[in-house]
Enzyme design. Structure first.
Site, PDB file in Angstrom:
ATOM      1  N   ASP A  12       0.835  -1.205   0.000  1.00  0.00           N
ATOM      2  CA  ASP A  12       0.000   0.000   0.000  1.00  0.00           C
ATOM      3  C   ASP A  12       0.865   1.248   0.000  1.00  0.00           C
ATOM      4  O   ASP A  12       1.737   1.410   0.861  1.00  0.00           O
ATOM      5  CB  ASP A  12      -0.901   0.026   1.242  1.00  0.00           C
ATOM      6  CG  ASP A  12      -2.032  -0.980   1.167  1.00  0.00           C
ATOM      7  OD1 ASP A  12      -2.240  -1.573   0.096  1.00  0.00           O
ATOM      8  OD2 ASP A  12      -2.711  -1.163   2.192  1.00  0.00           O
ATOM      9  N   ASP A 240     -11.512  -5.098   6.351  1.00  0.00           N
ATOM     10  CA  ASP A 240     -10.695  -6.305   6.432  1.00  0.00           C
ATOM     11  C   ASP A 240     -10.444  -6.705   7.880  1.00  0.00           C
ATOM     12  O   ASP A 240     -10.422  -7.896   8.212  1.00  0.00           O
ATOM     13  CB  ASP A 240      -9.358  -6.079   5.726  1.00  0.00           C
ATOM     14  CG  ASP A 240      -9.527  -5.818   4.246  1.00  0.00           C
ATOM     15  OD1 ASP A 240     -10.525  -6.295   3.666  1.00  0.00           O
ATOM     16  OD2 ASP A 240      -8.677  -5.132   3.660  1.00  0.00           O
TER      17      ASP A 240
END
Length: 299
Positions: A12, A240
């Site tokens: 990320d 998540d």
């Protein structure tokens, strides 16, 4: 409790911005960081930190990003079953504004090559109590993993995110479907999404952000699980965190999951997600089991 996550891993690239740029607009970043991410990776870390014995099947490139993600997964206590493939490790560009809202662009890279389950991966599915899946890897692989779990008696949690075309016949072999409001509408169309989806034979959790979650099972009225009022800093990875914590909190016994057990696991997962949104980054924000317990005890 053994949780096997099969799914994506990304590096990320996170940019802090005053506001998410509009089409054609350029904004200056207020800060930058790179973190381990990807829905599969995030969910595996969340399950591990929530106390589950966690294994993770994923595809990584033979590059520095893949080495970093593998090392960080192992540091999180995860047993990694990774393929090294001829493609760059997946990446995600994430823009986070002052309110904690985000906009994300994902380059699948190696994740697109997570295909054709190996014998070792099928064995790992059979050995697990719970299999967790998402849709950042090819849908045929997801369907094959669901079928393998069904044959082995392994419980299946499918997070149908990001929204994609999930064959409805696959849902009949899923024990718990986890979706947000938009994903539920994409699957079910307008109207009673919980009723439509539970009619396929699976239990359904619809996450509603600050409004909590709806829990539904076939033949019963849905139950709302309230959220916790917190000040969100960064919502990246909160969904998540919910899924991984939920899987870790499920009763390890086989068979259909009852409404009471689903509500209890949803309550735990909601607390984990509430902690996650108060911190920056996906993996760095995921709380431990002790943190979730302390948070719930203080409320």
């Amino acid at each position: 409790m053994t949780v096997l996550v099969l799914g994506s891993a990304n590096l990320d690239l996170v940019y802090e911005v005053e506001r998410i740029p509009a089409p054609g607009e350029t904004v200056l970043s207020l800060g930058f960081g790179s973190f381990a991410g990807g829905k599969g990776n995030n969910q595996a870390v969340a399950a591990s930190r929530a106390g589950a014995d966690t294994r993770f099947v994923t595809a990584l490139g033979a590059d520095a990003s893949g080495d970093r993600l593998a090392a960080e997964a192992r540091d999180a206590g995860i047993t990694l079953l990774d393929r090294r493939v001829d493609a760059p490790t997946g990446t995600a560009a994430i823009f986070v504004d002052r309110r904690g809202e985000n906009s994300i662009v994902v380059e699948s890279g190696a994740n697109a090559l997570l295909t054709d389950l190996t014998a070792a991966e099928r064995d790992a599915i059979a050995d697990a109590d719970v299999l967790v899946l998402q849709l950042e890897t090819p849908v045929p692989t997801v369907a094959a993993a669901v079928a393998a779990a069904k044959a082995a008696g392994t419980r299946v949690v499918l997070n149908a995110a990001p929204s994609g075309d999930v064959p409805l016949d696959v849902l009949s072999d899923v024990d718990v479907l986890v979706v947000n409001e938009h994903e539920a509408a994409d699957l079910a169309g307008p109207g009673d999404a919980v009723g439509f989806l539970t009619a396929r034979g699976c239990a359904v959790i619809v996450t509603l952000g600050a409004e909590g979650a709806l829990v539904g099972v076939p033949g019963e009225d849905p139950v709302r699980v309230p959220s916790y009022k917190v000040n969100a800093v960064d919502t990246t990875g909160a969904g998540d965190t919910f899924v991984g914590a939920f899987a870790a909190a499920l009763d390890g016994a086989g068979g259909a999951v009852g409404l009471e057990a689903l509500v209890a696991a949803t309550g735990f997962a909601t607390a984990a997600a509430a902690l996650a949104v108060q911190r920056k980054g996906a993996v760095p924000s995921i709380p431990t089991l002790e943190e979730v317990r302390e948070f719930r005890d203080a409320r």
